[in-house]
Design a protein around this motif. Structure first.
Motif, PDB file in Angstrom:
ATOM      1  N   LEU A  33     -25.256 -21.747 -56.588  1.00  0.00           N
ATOM      2  CA  LEU A  33     -25.278 -20.608 -57.642  1.00  0.00           C
ATOM      3  C   LEU A  33     -26.766 -20.417 -58.340  1.00  0.00           C
ATOM      4  O   LEU A  33     -27.183 -19.480 -58.719  1.00  0.00           O
ATOM      5  N   GLU A  34     -27.196 -21.685 -58.348  1.00  0.00           N
ATOM      6  CA  GLU A  34     -28.716 -21.718 -58.998  1.00  0.00           C
ATOM      7  C   GLU A  34     -29.870 -21.418 -57.992  1.00  0.00           C
ATOM      8  O   GLU A  34     -30.988 -21.318 -58.702  1.00  0.00           O
ATOM      9  N   ASP A  35     -29.618 -21.355 -56.893  1.00  0.00           N
ATOM     10  CA  ASP A  35     -30.678 -20.986 -55.612  1.00  0.00           C
ATOM     11  C   ASP A  35     -31.151 -19.496 -55.639  1.00  0.00           C
ATOM     12  O   ASP A  35     -30.234 -18.635 -55.290  1.00  0.00           O
ATOM     13  N   TYR A 380     -24.647 -24.246 -46.352  1.00  0.00           N
ATOM     14  CA  TYR A 380     -25.771 -24.403 -47.303  1.00  0.00           C
ATOM     15  C   TYR A 380     -26.950 -25.008 -46.778  1.00  0.00           C
ATOM     16  O   TYR A 380     -28.139 -24.172 -46.891  1.00  0.00           O
ATOM     17  N   GLN A 381     -26.895 -25.829 -46.150  1.00  0.00           N
ATOM     18  CA  GLN A 381     -28.130 -26.554 -45.381  1.00  0.00           C
ATOM     19  C   GLN A 381     -28.216 -25.684 -44.170  1.00  0.00           C
ATOM     20  O   GLN A 381     -29.639 -25.593 -44.268  1.00  0.00           O
ATOM     21  N   GLU A 382     -27.644 -25.016 -43.606  1.00  0.00           N
ATOM     22  CA  GLU A 382     -28.122 -24.342 -42.383  1.00  0.00           C
ATOM     23  C   GLU A 382     -28.706 -22.773 -42.859  1.00  0.00           C
ATOM     24  O   GLU A 382     -29.404 -22.205 -42.215  1.00  0.00           O
ATOM     25  N   LYS A 425     -23.176 -13.482 -49.651  1.00  0.00           N
ATOM     26  CA  LYS A 425     -22.345 -13.108 -50.590  1.00  0.00           C
ATOM     27  C   LYS A 425     -20.907 -14.135 -50.462  1.00  0.00           C
ATOM     28  O   LYS A 425     -20.263 -14.429 -51.445  1.00  0.00           O
ATOM     29  N   LEU A 426     -20.460 -14.360 -49.165  1.00  0.00           N
ATOM     30  CA  LEU A 426     -19.362 -15.260 -49.208  1.00  0.00           C
ATOM     31  C   LEU A 426     -19.659 -16.748 -49.578  1.00  0.00           C
ATOM     32  O   LEU A 426     -18.753 -17.309 -50.378  1.00  0.00           O
ATOM     33  N   MET A 427     -20.699 -17.198 -49.638  1.00  0.00           N
ATOM     34  CA  MET A 427     -21.281 -18.509 -49.902  1.00  0.00           C
ATOM     35  C   MET A 427     -21.089 -18.660 -51.451  1.00  0.00           C
ATOM     36  O   MET A 427     -20.604 -19.447 -52.034  1.00  0.00           O
ATOM     37  N   GLU A 430     -17.434 -18.608 -52.636  1.00  0.00           N
ATOM     38  CA  GLU A 430     -17.018 -19.690 -52.452  1.00  0.00           C
ATOM     39  C   GLU A 430     -17.428 -21.056 -53.364  1.00  0.00           C
ATOM     40  O   GLU A 430     -16.734 -21.542 -53.677  1.00  0.00           O
ATOM     41  N   ALA A 431     -18.712 -20.909 -53.839  1.00  0.00           N
ATOM     42  CA  ALA A 431     -19.319 -21.800 -54.592  1.00  0.00           C
ATOM     43  C   ALA A 431     -18.709 -21.405 -56.234  1.00  0.00           C
ATOM     44  O   ALA A 431     -18.348 -22.375 -56.657  1.00  0.00           O
TER      45      ALA A 431
END
Length: 437
Positions: A33-35, A380-382, A425-427, A430-431
């Motif tokens: 969320l901070e990225d 998130y890694q990928e 958006k999905l990431m 989910e976070a």
């Protein structure tokens, strides 16, 4: 050819995107969320999906609006366009629907010329359409585009809106029936199509390769059938009150899933077989079954065809291919490449365009599959290399070379903007959900 390392373990790197030690799982949501890169790229995706001319052409190199592209970007496009605009553009595909229910690939302005055998409609005189007949994904893509429009807008009434004497729901059923009646192998109980690389639209037997010819080698593959299952799933949501139709299509879906696993899943190597041919293969001199197909695999995951261990094995392959191909991202659409000379069209030469290139369009879908199957940390890694690449190049390029990492094709490729935008958006959703637990 290099062989995939089938025993490669799924190990999520112990570093974050920035190279620092990875946070504890409880801290992952905060890091996402901070990225700010996620916000930057999502804003650029929205800008890309609000074209100045109001036409959703596939990219800077394309004059056409394509249905499978539309199905990818419709949700992000609705963030910055009115639902009326998107609705109009979707309904336009039905102006060109065949009497047998088939759906065209795309439409373009009437004065455009790109070499296709065009289809015309009295109800859409400003446009003309075309159909790449080597594909078997247009009908399913249309249903998914409408389903995603409905989910984003809540506009269920569109299903009952009439278009040229039939409702949208009736026309969607016609599209499914076209596949079931015209593109179906009774022997295998699965949809058929021409031989192409995974989701792509170039067959090996002809120079351009987008039209069925007398030399076409018919086959079954996972991409067409997984997409069909996804489309049936959405159609079932719309007809749940019709017991008879619901039973028919529910049985159809279950049969497709079973037959995909029976005929296309390689249990020993934990991957899908590229093609099962109705007669013979157009290829010789190499083992095609070694090749991994990303698109069909991702859709099989999203369609619920694979179990948890098979999903992890599939993600293993994507990570291994990224490593051994030298790609910047997991978006490598097939590996190893088909050898030189396998296709008449030079656009399918090794490491070019549709033959082992790095596509954000498909990488974004893989990230979506990771998120939806509970692999948020891996997702998130990928996603990070995709974010960095978009920011560096300031565009959503169509594809990248895995050899020198240079961008190619359309630099405003709507499918890439839509797939990566949706994944972002999905990431973030989910976070946010995990942080609030």
């Amino acid at each position: 050819m290099k062989h995939l390392v089938l025993a490669f373990a799924l190990v999520i790197s112990l570093v974050s995107c920035s190279g620092n030690k990875k946070p504890l799982n409880s801290d992952l949501s905060a890091r996402i969320l901070e990225d700010k890169r996620l916000d930057t790229v999502f804003e650029r995706a929205k800008e890309t999906l609000k074209p100045e001319d109001g036409e959703f052409k596939a990219g800077s190199n394309y004059p056409e609006t394509w249905i499978r592209d539309f199905a990818t970007f419709v949700e992000v496009a609705l963030e910055v366009n009115s639902k009326e605009v998107i609705k109009e553009r979707l309904l336009l595909f039905f102006d060109f629907q065949g009497e047998d229910g088939n759906i065209v690939d795309g439409y373009t302005e009437i004065d455009t010329e790109a070499g296709y055998d065009y289809i015309y409609s009295e109800t859409a005189p400003a446009y003309k359409a075309h159909k790449n007949t080597v594909e078997t994904d247009q009908e399913s893509s249309l249903i998914l585009a409408f389903a995603r429009y409905i989910k984003s807008t809540g506009d269920t009434q569109i299903l009952y809106e009439e278009k040229n004497g039939k409702t949208v729901l009736e026309r969607c059923e016609m599209a499914l029936n076209f596949l079931n009646e015209n593109m179906f192998s009774e022997e295998y109980g699965l949809l058929i199509g021409a031989t192409t690389i995974d989701w792509t639209d170039v067959q090996p037997e002809s120079p351009w390769g987008v039209f069925i010819t007398e030399d076409t080698h018919w086959c079954i593959d996972v991409y067409d059938n997984a997409l069909y299952v996804l489309a049936i799933n959405k159609y079932l949501e719309w007809i749940k009150d019709d017991d008879d139709k619901y039973k028919i299509w529910s049985n159809e879906k279950q049969a497709i899933v079973a037959n995909v696993k029976k005929h296309l899943w390689d249990e020993k190597n934990q991957k899908f077989i590229p093609h099962v041919y109705l007669e013979d293969s157009p290829f010789s001199g190499f083992n095609e079954d070694e090749i991994f197909y990303m698109g069909g695999t991702v859709y099989a995951i999203l369609a619920g065809i694979l179990n948890e261990s098979e999903i992890e094995a599939s993600f293993n392959k994507m990570l291994e291919i990224k490593k051994i191909s030298g790609s910047m991202t997991i978006g490598v659409i097939n590996y190893p490449p088909y050898p030189l000379g396998s296709f008449i069209n030079p656009g399918a030469d090794p490491y070019i365009y549709v033959n082992t290139a790095d596509w954000t369009w498909w990488g974004g879908r893989a990230i979506e599959a990771m998120i939806k199957t509970g692999h948020l940390e891996l997702a998130y890694q990928e996603i990070c290399p995709f974010l960095d690449r978009v920011i560096k190049n300031d565009w959503f390029y169509e594809w990248y070379s895995v050899i020198d990492h240079q961008p190619h094709g359309s630099n405003t490729f709507l499918g890439a903007a839509g797939a990566l935008g949706k994944a972002i958006k999905l990431m973030k959703e989910e976070a946010s959900n995990k942080r609030n637990l």
